[in-house]
Design a protein around this motif. Structure first.
Motif, PDB file in Angstrom:
ATOM      1  N   LEU A  14     -14.294 -30.127   4.746  1.00  0.00           N
ATOM      2  CA  LEU A  14     -14.279 -28.313   5.129  1.00  0.00           C
ATOM      3  C   LEU A  14     -13.621 -28.052   6.204  1.00  0.00           C
ATOM      4  CD1 LEU A  14     -13.722 -25.856   2.557  1.00  0.00           C
ATOM      5  CD2 LEU A  14     -11.904 -27.404   3.786  1.00  0.00           C
ATOM      6  N   ALA A  15     -15.151 -28.461   6.782  1.00  0.00           N
ATOM      7  CA  ALA A  15     -15.009 -28.781   7.714  1.00  0.00           C
ATOM      8  C   ALA A  15     -15.132 -29.368   8.673  1.00  0.00           C
ATOM      9  CB  ALA A  15     -17.333 -28.731   8.280  1.00  0.00           C
ATOM     10  N   ALA A  16     -15.061 -31.168   8.390  1.00  0.00           N
ATOM     11  CA  ALA A  16     -14.328 -32.421   8.977  1.00  0.00           C
ATOM     12  C   ALA A  16     -13.019 -31.869   9.420  1.00  0.00           C
ATOM     13  CB  ALA A  16     -14.603 -33.467   8.382  1.00  0.00           C
ATOM     14  N   ARG A  17     -12.468 -31.518   8.474  1.00  0.00           N
ATOM     15  CA  ARG A  17     -10.891 -30.622   8.583  1.00  0.00           C
ATOM     16  C   ARG A  17     -11.201 -30.157  10.094  1.00  0.00           C
ATOM     17  NH1 ARG A  17      -8.694 -29.321   3.314  1.00  0.00           N
ATOM     18  NH2 ARG A  17      -7.171 -28.954   4.053  1.00  0.00           N
ATOM     19  N   LEU A  18     -11.507 -28.813   9.252  1.00  0.00           N
ATOM     20  CA  LEU A  18     -12.007 -27.754  11.027  1.00  0.00           C
ATOM     21  C   LEU A  18     -11.829 -28.774  12.278  1.00  0.00           C
ATOM     22  CD1 LEU A  18     -12.006 -24.478  11.235  1.00  0.00           C
ATOM     23  CD2 LEU A  18     -14.418 -25.378  11.656  1.00  0.00           C
ATOM     24  N   LEU A  19     -12.733 -28.566  12.342  1.00  0.00           N
ATOM     25  CA  LEU A  19     -13.125 -29.846  14.180  1.00  0.00           C
ATOM     26  C   LEU A  19     -12.533 -30.231  13.899  1.00  0.00           C
ATOM     27  CD1 LEU A  19     -17.048 -30.648  13.027  1.00  0.00           C
ATOM     28  CD2 LEU A  19     -15.908 -28.411  14.401  1.00  0.00           C
ATOM     29  N   SER A  91     -16.627 -19.707  16.729  1.00  0.00           N
ATOM     30  CA  SER A  91     -17.669 -19.876  16.568  1.00  0.00           C
ATOM     31  C   SER A  91     -18.333 -20.402  15.000  1.00  0.00           C
ATOM     32  CB  SER A  91     -19.053 -19.236  17.136  1.00  0.00           C
ATOM     33  OG  SER A  91     -19.954 -18.853  17.391  1.00  0.00           O
ATOM     34  N   TYR A  92     -19.163 -22.135  15.856  1.00  0.00           N
ATOM     35  CA  TYR A  92     -18.997 -22.792  14.619  1.00  0.00           C
ATOM     36  C   TYR A  92     -20.325 -23.274  14.760  1.00  0.00           C
ATOM     37  CZ  TYR A  92     -19.247 -27.537  12.029  1.00  0.00           C
ATOM     38  OH  TYR A  92     -19.820 -28.147  11.264  1.00  0.00           O
ATOM     39  N   ASN A  93     -21.268 -23.326  13.259  1.00  0.00           N
ATOM     40  CA  ASN A  93     -22.627 -24.017  13.258  1.00  0.00           C
ATOM     41  C   ASN A  93     -22.824 -24.970  12.756  1.00  0.00           C
ATOM     42  OD1 ASN A  93     -23.966 -22.342  15.353  1.00  0.00           O
ATOM     43  ND2 ASN A  93     -23.734 -20.198  14.114  1.00  0.00           N
ATOM     44  N   THR A  94     -23.382 -26.214  12.540  1.00  0.00           N
ATOM     45  CA  THR A  94     -24.165 -27.389  11.601  1.00  0.00           C
ATOM     46  C   THR A  94     -24.712 -26.672  10.682  1.00  0.00           C
ATOM     47  OG1 THR A  94     -25.671 -28.250  12.592  1.00  0.00           O
ATOM     48  CG2 THR A  94     -23.402 -28.655  14.156  1.00  0.00           C
ATOM     49  N   PRO A  95     -25.182 -27.572   9.988  1.00  0.00           N
ATOM     50  CA  PRO A  95     -25.213 -27.085   8.517  1.00  0.00           C
ATOM     51  C   PRO A  95     -26.979 -26.847   9.099  1.00  0.00           C
ATOM     52  CG  PRO A  95     -23.622 -29.175   7.719  1.00  0.00           C
ATOM     53  CD  PRO A  95     -23.917 -28.568   9.553  1.00  0.00           C
ATOM     54  N   ALA A 157     -21.943 -26.111   6.495  1.00  0.00           N
ATOM     55  CA  ALA A 157     -21.829 -25.091   7.344  1.00  0.00           C
ATOM     56  C   ALA A 157     -21.375 -23.641   8.249  1.00  0.00           C
ATOM     57  CB  ALA A 157     -20.816 -26.033   8.505  1.00  0.00           C
ATOM     58  N   SER A 158     -21.189 -23.041   9.277  1.00  0.00           N
ATOM     59  CA  SER A 158     -20.180 -21.960   9.726  1.00  0.00           C
ATOM     60  C   SER A 158     -19.385 -21.527  10.115  1.00  0.00           C
ATOM     61  CB  SER A 158     -21.796 -20.555   9.211  1.00  0.00           C
ATOM     62  OG  SER A 158     -21.807 -21.081  10.545  1.00  0.00           O
ATOM     63  N   VAL A 159     -18.675 -20.558  10.138  1.00  0.00           N
ATOM     64  CA  VAL A 159     -17.602 -20.512  10.986  1.00  0.00           C
ATOM     65  C   VAL A 159     -17.081 -19.376  11.195  1.00  0.00           C
ATOM     66  CG1 VAL A 159     -15.228 -21.045   9.390  1.00  0.00           C
ATOM     67  CG2 VAL A 159     -15.120 -21.193  11.771  1.00  0.00           C
ATOM     68  N   PHE A 160     -18.019 -18.490  12.610  1.00  0.00           N
ATOM     69  CA  PHE A 160     -17.671 -16.998  13.031  1.00  0.00           C
ATOM     70  C   PHE A 160     -15.616 -16.848  13.248  1.00  0.00           C
ATOM     71  CE2 PHE A 160     -17.599 -13.864  15.803  1.00  0.00           C
ATOM     72  CZ  PHE A 160     -17.753 -12.596  14.833  1.00  0.00           C
TER      73      PHE A 160
END
Length: 164
Positions: A14-19, A91-95, A157-160
């Motif tokens: 999901l993080a890859a798809r977001l980025l 705003s995205y933070n990696t694992p 990962a997180s996204v705000f």
């Protein structure tokens, strides 16, 4: 708009798809909305409007991604900004960053958090600085801390996200 913020914990796919959507604001927000409507997101943390005061109390009292020092400034706004327009903040933070943020929040001195709260300028902050406001922020800070702890444990990962 409501200015109500929330966090999502994303696994690697999901993080890859977001980025992939970085740079295309419309597709980015459409992807996030689609995530909100499915069960694909393993963890979500809604923070109402508390994100603003929490960010200010974890940094230097201002509202910007460059304020304060890492990793506390990355809790809300200091991650990688993915939305370029003015309608949203994403705003995205990696694992790895999630683990560092979780450790910082676990060791956070709530007395210093409260001290920073009492120093906020109500006019700049846009809300009264009172005991109820502090209770509101600390209640959501606990939820954010739990969110980051869980995301760190599961390697997410997180996204705000907040609309403006």
């Amino acid at each position: 708009m409501a200015c109500r913020g929330y966090f999502l914990a994303l696994d690697e796919p999901l993080a890859a798809r977001l980025l992939v959507h970085d740079g295309d604001d419309e597709r980015l927000i459409e992807f996030i909305r689609d995530l909100d409507m499915t069960d694909d997101v393993p963890d979500e943390c809604e923070v109402d409007k508390a994100w603003d005061g929490i960010h200010r109390c974890l940094t230097e009292g201002a509202l910007g991604g460059e304020d304060g020092t890492y990793p506390l400034n990355a809790v809300v706004l200091g991650g990688l900004p993915l939305h370029q327009g003015e309608d949203y903040v994403v705003s995205y933070n990696t694992p790895a960053e999630v683990r560092e943020v979780a450790a910082a929040l676990a060791g956070l001195d709530l007395t210093s958090f409260a001290d920073r709260y009492w120093k906020l300028d109500p006019d700049d902050y846009g809300a009264p600085v009172d005991q109820d406001g502090l209770a509101y922020l600390t209640r959501y800070l606990r939820k954010i801390t739990e969110f980051y702890e869980q995301a760190a444990k599961t390697g997410r990962a997180s996204v705000f996200v907040v609309d403006q």
